[in-house]
Design a protein around this motif. Structure first.
Motif, PDB file in Angstrom:
ATOM      1  N   SER B  26      -0.005   6.893  38.248  1.00  0.00           N
ATOM      2  CA  SER B  26       1.091   6.854  39.217  1.00  0.00           C
ATOM      3  C   SER B  26       2.427   6.562  38.522  1.00  0.00           C
ATOM      4  CB  SER B  26       0.812   5.801  40.286  1.00  0.00           C
ATOM      5  OG  SER B  26       0.613   4.536  39.692  1.00  0.00           O
ATOM      6  N   THR B  27       2.371   6.128  37.262  1.00  0.00           N
ATOM      7  CA  THR B  27       3.597   5.841  36.515  1.00  0.00           C
ATOM      8  C   THR B  27       3.545   6.516  35.144  1.00  0.00           C
ATOM      9  OG1 THR B  27       2.646   3.820  35.585  1.00  0.00           O
ATOM     10  CG2 THR B  27       3.893   3.586  37.632  1.00  0.00           C
ATOM     11  N   THR B  28       4.687   6.676  34.523  1.00  0.00           N
ATOM     12  CA  THR B  28       4.758   7.233  33.177  1.00  0.00           C
ATOM     13  C   THR B  28       4.129   6.266  32.178  1.00  0.00           C
ATOM     14  OG1 THR B  28       6.796   8.379  33.745  1.00  0.00           O
ATOM     15  CG2 THR B  28       6.324   8.113  31.398  1.00  0.00           C
ATOM     16  N   LEU B  29       3.365   6.822  31.265  1.00  0.00           N
ATOM     17  CA  LEU B  29       2.643   5.988  30.301  1.00  0.00           C
ATOM     18  C   LEU B  29       3.218   6.147  28.898  1.00  0.00           C
ATOM     19  CD1 LEU B  29      -0.962   6.919  31.490  1.00  0.00           C
ATOM     20  CD2 LEU B  29       0.272   4.811  32.005  1.00  0.00           C
ATOM     21  N   SER B  30       3.260   5.069  28.148  1.00  0.00           N
ATOM     22  CA  SER B  30       3.698   5.160  26.752  1.00  0.00           C
ATOM     23  C   SER B  30       2.588   5.763  25.875  1.00  0.00           C
ATOM     24  CB  SER B  30       4.085   3.786  26.213  1.00  0.00           C
ATOM     25  OG  SER B  30       2.985   2.907  26.292  1.00  0.00           O
ATOM     26  N   ASN B  31       1.353   5.584  26.310  1.00  0.00           N
ATOM     27  CA  ASN B  31       0.225   6.211  25.606  1.00  0.00           C
ATOM     28  C   ASN B  31      -0.953   6.285  26.566  1.00  0.00           C
ATOM     29  OD1 ASN B  31      -1.961   3.983  24.955  1.00  0.00           O
ATOM     30  ND2 ASN B  31       0.013   3.019  24.499  1.00  0.00           N
ATOM     31  N   ILE B  32      -1.936   7.082  26.231  1.00  0.00           N
ATOM     32  CA  ILE B  32      -3.172   7.177  27.008  1.00  0.00           C
ATOM     33  C   ILE B  32      -4.331   7.062  26.035  1.00  0.00           C
ATOM     34  CG2 ILE B  32      -3.368   9.697  26.929  1.00  0.00           C
ATOM     35  CD1 ILE B  32      -4.080   7.877  30.143  1.00  0.00           C
ATOM     36  N   GLN B  33      -5.355   6.342  26.435  1.00  0.00           N
ATOM     37  CA  GLN B  33      -6.527   6.166  25.592  1.00  0.00           C
ATOM     38  C   GLN B  33      -7.757   6.668  26.335  1.00  0.00           C
ATOM     39  OE1 GLN B  33      -6.792   2.086  24.235  1.00  0.00           O
ATOM     40  NE2 GLN B  33      -4.600   1.998  23.795  1.00  0.00           N
ATOM     41  N   TRP B  34      -8.759   7.092  25.570  1.00  0.00           N
ATOM     42  CA  TRP B  34     -10.024   7.553  26.137  1.00  0.00           C
ATOM     43  C   TRP B  34     -11.164   6.775  25.496  1.00  0.00           C
ATOM     44  CZ3 TRP B  34     -10.789  10.849  30.171  1.00  0.00           C
ATOM     45  CH2 TRP B  34      -9.681  11.598  30.599  1.00  0.00           C
ATOM     46  N   LEU B  46     -12.335   6.209  21.830  1.00  0.00           N
ATOM     47  CA  LEU B  46     -12.403   7.544  21.228  1.00  0.00           C
ATOM     48  C   LEU B  46     -11.089   7.914  20.558  1.00  0.00           C
ATOM     49  CD1 LEU B  46     -14.217   9.598  24.049  1.00  0.00           C
ATOM     50  CD2 LEU B  46     -15.211   8.686  21.931  1.00  0.00           C
ATOM     51  N   ILE B  47      -9.971   7.767  21.311  1.00  0.00           N
ATOM     52  CA  ILE B  47      -8.721   8.302  20.799  1.00  0.00           C
ATOM     53  C   ILE B  47      -7.543   7.743  21.587  1.00  0.00           C
ATOM     54  CG2 ILE B  47      -8.379  10.323  22.298  1.00  0.00           C
ATOM     55  CD1 ILE B  47      -8.087  11.937  19.616  1.00  0.00           C
ATOM     56  N   GLN B  48      -6.368   7.787  20.986  1.00  0.00           N
ATOM     57  CA  GLN B  48      -5.127   7.433  21.661  1.00  0.00           C
ATOM     58  C   GLN B  48      -4.132   8.578  21.484  1.00  0.00           C
ATOM     59  OE1 GLN B  48      -3.123   3.360  21.673  1.00  0.00           O
ATOM     60  NE2 GLN B  48      -1.869   4.418  20.172  1.00  0.00           N
ATOM     61  N   LEU B  49      -3.471   8.958  22.579  1.00  0.00           N
ATOM     62  CA  LEU B  49      -2.417   9.969  22.545  1.00  0.00           C
ATOM     63  C   LEU B  49      -1.105   9.282  22.879  1.00  0.00           C
ATOM     64  CD1 LEU B  49      -4.299  12.697  24.607  1.00  0.00           C
ATOM     65  CD2 LEU B  49      -4.160  12.538  22.128  1.00  0.00           C
ATOM     66  N   GLY B  53       2.873  16.043  25.628  1.00  0.00           N
ATOM     67  CA  GLY B  53       2.295  17.338  25.287  1.00  0.00           C
ATOM     68  C   GLY B  53       1.319  17.327  24.127  1.00  0.00           C
ATOM     69  N   GLU B  54       0.984  16.142  23.649  1.00  0.00           N
ATOM     70  CA  GLU B  54       0.125  16.047  22.469  1.00  0.00           C
ATOM     71  C   GLU B  54      -1.282  16.554  22.757  1.00  0.00           C
ATOM     72  OE1 GLU B  54      -0.018  12.066  20.908  1.00  0.00           O
ATOM     73  OE2 GLU B  54      -0.790  12.743  18.963  1.00  0.00           O
ATOM     74  N   VAL B  55      -1.850  17.249  21.767  1.00  0.00           N
ATOM     75  CA  VAL B  55      -3.230  17.732  21.828  1.00  0.00           C
ATOM     76  C   VAL B  55      -3.938  17.270  20.558  1.00  0.00           C
ATOM     77  CG1 VAL B  55      -4.752  19.738  21.939  1.00  0.00           C
ATOM     78  CG2 VAL B  55      -2.563  19.762  23.173  1.00  0.00           C
ATOM     79  N   LYS B  56      -5.089  16.650  20.746  1.00  0.00           N
ATOM     80  CA  LYS B  56      -5.896  16.222  19.598  1.00  0.00           C
ATOM     81  C   LYS B  56      -7.316  16.692  19.785  1.00  0.00           C
ATOM     82  CE  LYS B  56      -3.459  12.115  17.946  1.00  0.00           C
ATOM     83  NZ  LYS B  56      -3.590  10.666  17.611  1.00  0.00           N
ATOM     84  N   LYS B  57      -7.966  17.011  18.665  1.00  0.00           N
ATOM     85  CA  LYS B  57      -9.350  17.478  18.733  1.00  0.00           C
ATOM     86  C   LYS B  57     -10.250  16.591  17.892  1.00  0.00           C
ATOM     87  CE  LYS B  57      -8.547  22.313  19.813  1.00  0.00           C
ATOM     88  NZ  LYS B  57      -8.979  23.703  19.615  1.00  0.00           N
ATOM     89  N   GLN B  58     -11.454  16.382  18.419  1.00  0.00           N
ATOM     90  CA  GLN B  58     -12.512  15.716  17.673  1.00  0.00           C
ATOM     91  C   GLN B  58     -13.750  16.576  17.869  1.00  0.00           C
ATOM     92  OE1 GLN B  58     -12.993  11.748  19.265  1.00  0.00           O
ATOM     93  NE2 GLN B  58     -11.252  10.918  18.141  1.00  0.00           N
ATOM     94  N   ALA B  68       4.843  15.238  31.089  1.00  0.00           N
ATOM     95  CA  ALA B  68       5.517  14.137  31.776  1.00  0.00           C
ATOM     96  C   ALA B  68       4.910  12.774  31.436  1.00  0.00           C
ATOM     97  CB  ALA B  68       5.469  14.354  33.289  1.00  0.00           C
ATOM     98  N   LYS B  69       3.871  12.772  30.624  1.00  0.00           N
ATOM     99  CA  LYS B  69       3.177  11.542  30.211  1.00  0.00           C
ATOM    100  C   LYS B  69       2.650  10.759  31.408  1.00  0.00           C
ATOM    101  CE  LYS B  69       4.539   9.568  26.345  1.00  0.00           C
ATOM    102  NZ  LYS B  69       5.307   8.822  25.329  1.00  0.00           N
ATOM    103  N   LYS B  70       2.177  11.505  32.407  1.00  0.00           N
ATOM    104  CA  LYS B  70       1.547  10.870  33.562  1.00  0.00           C
ATOM    105  C   LYS B  70       0.128  11.363  33.765  1.00  0.00           C
ATOM    106  CE  LYS B  70       3.952   9.976  37.286  1.00  0.00           C
ATOM    107  NZ  LYS B  70       4.800  10.119  38.491  1.00  0.00           N
ATOM    108  N   ASN B  71      -0.290  12.343  32.980  1.00  0.00           N
ATOM    109  CA  ASN B  71      -1.646  12.832  33.132  1.00  0.00           C
ATOM    110  C   ASN B  71      -2.229  13.223  31.786  1.00  0.00           C
ATOM    111  OD1 ASN B  71      -1.122  15.836  32.737  1.00  0.00           O
ATOM    112  ND2 ASN B  71       0.271  15.304  34.390  1.00  0.00           N
ATOM    113  N   SER B  72      -3.554  13.296  31.776  1.00  0.00           N
ATOM    114  CA  SER B  72      -4.268  13.607  30.541  1.00  0.00           C
ATOM    115  C   SER B  72      -5.590  14.272  30.903  1.00  0.00           C
ATOM    116  CB  SER B  72      -4.531  12.321  29.752  1.00  0.00           C
ATOM    117  OG  SER B  72      -5.207  12.596  28.540  1.00  0.00           O
ATOM    118  N   SER B  73      -6.156  14.958  29.957  1.00  0.00           N
ATOM    119  CA  SER B  73      -7.459  15.575  30.174  1.00  0.00           C
ATOM    120  C   SER B  73      -8.307  15.476  28.919  1.00  0.00           C
ATOM    121  CB  SER B  73      -7.316  17.040  30.592  1.00  0.00           C
ATOM    122  OG  SER B  73      -6.740  17.796  29.553  1.00  0.00           O
TER     123      SER B  73
END
Lengths: 114, 111
Positions: B26-34, B46-49, B53-58, B68-73
């Protein structure tokens, strides 16, 4: 090898009894956390501590208490006031409060009321 | 207050099929973790973005952070039985010095 150790792995509590769950880390992390997880559910924050001798309540602190007398240790007491304590309890730690570089979790304690 | 939502809550796939879980804040995030939690286990980072628009692969896992740094997949290509577990996203809380976890997506893989 650095990590977080939770003990015991399984714990049985009688009605009206207080029990204490141990959490010890040798990662030199400043921040430590306690979460509760019910079957098939997410993680709910009980208490957290950013520094020795200081801690804050999380979303579900009622019926629980903690202490942070040493950087390495963050024990959780489940008191008799917690009416439904059967759950999986997870302890975590991190370098900084907002988990830069991630949280490290212990292997958990499964508490059952008998 | 801040909310981090994940969908779907559960997903059954046949082994070899792809899988995607979505995380929305619901708010802008400085980072997202999985994190991944195997059945009966504990969550493992697992990882931090961090960047928009960052994309990382494992290996077969691809992580994306929205512009917008409000969503991740998290996308898993050609699932295997070893991918079984619950995947959690988490972002810094605006209510205190800690992470807010999403409710998790439980992945089940049929061999």
């Amino acid at each position: 090898d650095g990590g977080i150790t939770q003990s015991p792995k399984y714990l049985f509590r009688k009605e009206g009894q207080n029990v204490t769950l141990s959490c010890e880390q040798n990662l030199n992390h400043d921040a430590m956390y306690w979460y509760r997880q019910d079957p098939g559910q997410g993680l709910r924050l009980i208490y957290y501590s950013q520094i020795v001798n200081d801690f804050q309540k999380g979303d579900i602190a009622e019926g629980y208490s903690v202490s942070r007398e040493k950087k390495e240790s963050f024990p959780l007491t489940v008191t008799s006031a917690q009416k439904n304590p059967t759950a999986f309890y997870l302890c975590a730690s991190s370098i900084g409060g907002q988990g830069s570089y991630g949280y490290t979790f212990g292997s958990g304690t499964r508490l059952t009321v008998v | 207050g801040q909310q981090v939502m994940q969908i779907p809550q559960y997903q059954h796939v046949q082994e070899g099929e792809d899988f995607t879980t979505y995380c929305n804040s619901s708010t802008t995030l400085s980072n997202i973790q999985w994190y991944k939690q195997r059945p009966g286990g504990h969550p493992v980072f697992l990882i931090q973005l961090v960047k928009s628009g960052e994309v990382k692969k494992q290996k077969r896992l691809t992580f994306q952070f929205g512009e917008a740094k409000k969503n991740s997949s998290l996308h898993i290509t050609a699932t295997q039985t070893t991918d079984v577990g619950t995947y959690f996203c988490a972002g810094p809380s605006n209510a205190g010095n800690m992470l807010t976890f999403g409710g998790g997506t439980r992945l089940m893989v049929k061999p």
